[in-house]
Design an enzyme around this catalytic site. Structure first.
Site, PDB file in Angstrom:
ATOM      1  N   SER A  47      -4.903  12.190   2.013  1.00 57.44           N
ATOM      2  CA  SER A  47      -5.188  12.563   3.404  1.00 57.44           C
ATOM      3  C   SER A  47      -4.108  13.459   4.009  1.00 57.44           C
ATOM      4  CB  SER A  47      -5.369  11.317   4.265  1.00 57.44           C
ATOM      5  OG  SER A  47      -4.202  10.523   4.241  1.00 57.44           O
ATOM      6  N   ASN A  84       0.903   5.283  -1.340  1.00 60.39           N
ATOM      7  CA  ASN A  84       0.858   6.338  -0.318  1.00 60.39           C
ATOM      8  C   ASN A  84       2.114   7.190  -0.245  1.00 60.39           C
ATOM      9  OD1 ASN A  84      -1.711   6.366   0.993  1.00 60.39           O
ATOM     10  ND2 ASN A  84      -1.261   4.346   1.800  1.00 60.39           N
ATOM     11  N   LYS A 107       0.827  -1.212   0.000  1.00 54.87           N
ATOM     12  CA  LYS A 107       0.000   0.000   0.000  1.00 54.87           C
ATOM     13  C   LYS A 107       0.863   1.265   0.000  1.00 54.87           C
ATOM     14  CE  LYS A 107      -4.412   1.740   1.135  1.00 54.87           C
ATOM     15  NZ  LYS A 107      -4.598   2.795   2.109  1.00 54.87           N
TER      16      LYS A 107
END
Length: 317
Positions: free
Chosen positions: A268, A202, A198
């Site tokens: 985010s 990210n 992941k």
């Protein structure tokens, strides 16, 4: 016909974009969901939770079973932790308060080894799991969430009192929780490996959104930023392999192509930067860099990005 199995009681620790979205979806599917809130408690208690979802339409949960203190929550069989990794050490008391005996604690967080620091603060009787959320979602304001795309949750067992033979059943229970709420979910055999994978998305997109002040569409539209993304992705893959983790061939290319098709998205970390919240640099950068270094692997581009973000983070107060 078998008797209906009682649905587990679910607690949401940290009702931001992630906790709010999945909590609303589970509550709408008939689960008994309890939300722990801090600053947004009164807004949510008064007006409920609203999710503006591109795939699902406008979703409202009102009234919400909202709490400002974990002591007031009923014992929860599953606790979904949507809070930022920067607050993990502070979450243990709330988790202990809200957990039923042998509860399952699922961290819906990004980054490497985010479970480790929390594990030390929890009794062995609590099961700790990691959840990877593949979703474009953010908070618009108190109790208001925008969901642009995707939503899958991948679940893996980290640690607890269960022996390895019982892990799969616990993970499947978690997967079943999401699936029964209409959310794509699957089990991860190796949580650590999945967390590295992941990071391939990210590490470049979160960091570059802050460093360059750009969302995914402009980052994908410029030759220089595209090359930088590809080079950072390649370094993450290199780090994962050095740490003994398998990354499927073409995985980085697949994520790159997927991002081209995604709606324009601010990661985010950019929202944290914008609202002057601490950036999740330990979990997303420092730990992967340290793990790779311990395996004899230098990742100079990621290191440069991390140093730049650390400078920005310290000044962003």
């Amino acid at each position: 016909m078998m008797g209906a199995v009682a649905k587990p009681t679910v607690g949401i620790i940290g009702t931001g974009a992630i906790g709010g979205f999945y909590g609303v979806m589970l509550a709408r599917a008939g689960f008994d969901v309890h939300f722990l809130l801090r600053s947004e408690f009164s807004a949510v208690a008064e007006r409920g939770l609203q999710v503006q979802s591109a795939p699902h339409g406008a979703l409202t949960l009102n009234p919400v079973q909202a709490y400002s203190s974990a002591e007031d929550m009923p014992p929860c069989d599953w606790l979904l932790v949507g809070a930022k990794t920067t607050s993990n050490a502070d979450l243990a008391p709330a988790i202990l308060q809200a957990a039923a005996p042998n509860a399952k604690v699922l961290l819906l967080q990004n980054g490497l080894d985010v479970e480790d620091s929390l594990r030390e603060l929890l009794p062995d009787s609590l099961h700790l799991l990691g959840g990877l959320c593949y979703i474009c979602v953010h908070r618009e304001g108190p109790g208001v969430i925008t969901h642009q795309a995707l939503g899958a949750v991948h679940v893996g067992y980290h640690s607890g009192s269960a022996d390895e033979s019982a892990w799969a059943a616990i993970v499947e229970e978690g997967v079943g929780l999401f699936r029964s709420a209409g959310i794509d979910s699957q089990a991860m055999a190796n949580l650590h490996q999945a967390r590295w994978q992941k990071l391939v998305w990210n590490i470049p997109y979160n960091g570059l959104s802050v460093l360059l002040g750009a969302s995914t569409t402009p980052l994908m539209a410029d030759d220089d930023s595209r090359e930088m993304i590809k080079a950072l992705m390649a370094e993450v893959v290199q780090g994962a392999i050095a740490c003994g983790h398998d990354v499927p061939a073409g995985y980085a290319e697949h994520l790159f192509m997927m991002t081209e098709k995604m709606p324009d998205y601010w990661p985010s970390m950019y929202h944290d930067f914008l609202h002057k919240r601490p950036l999740e640099l330990q979990a997303l950068y420092a730990r992967p860099l340290a793990a790779a270094k311990a395996a004899g692997c230098e990742l100079p581009r990621i290191e440069a990005l991390y140093r730049s973000l650390s400078f920005i983070d310290r000044r962003n107060v």
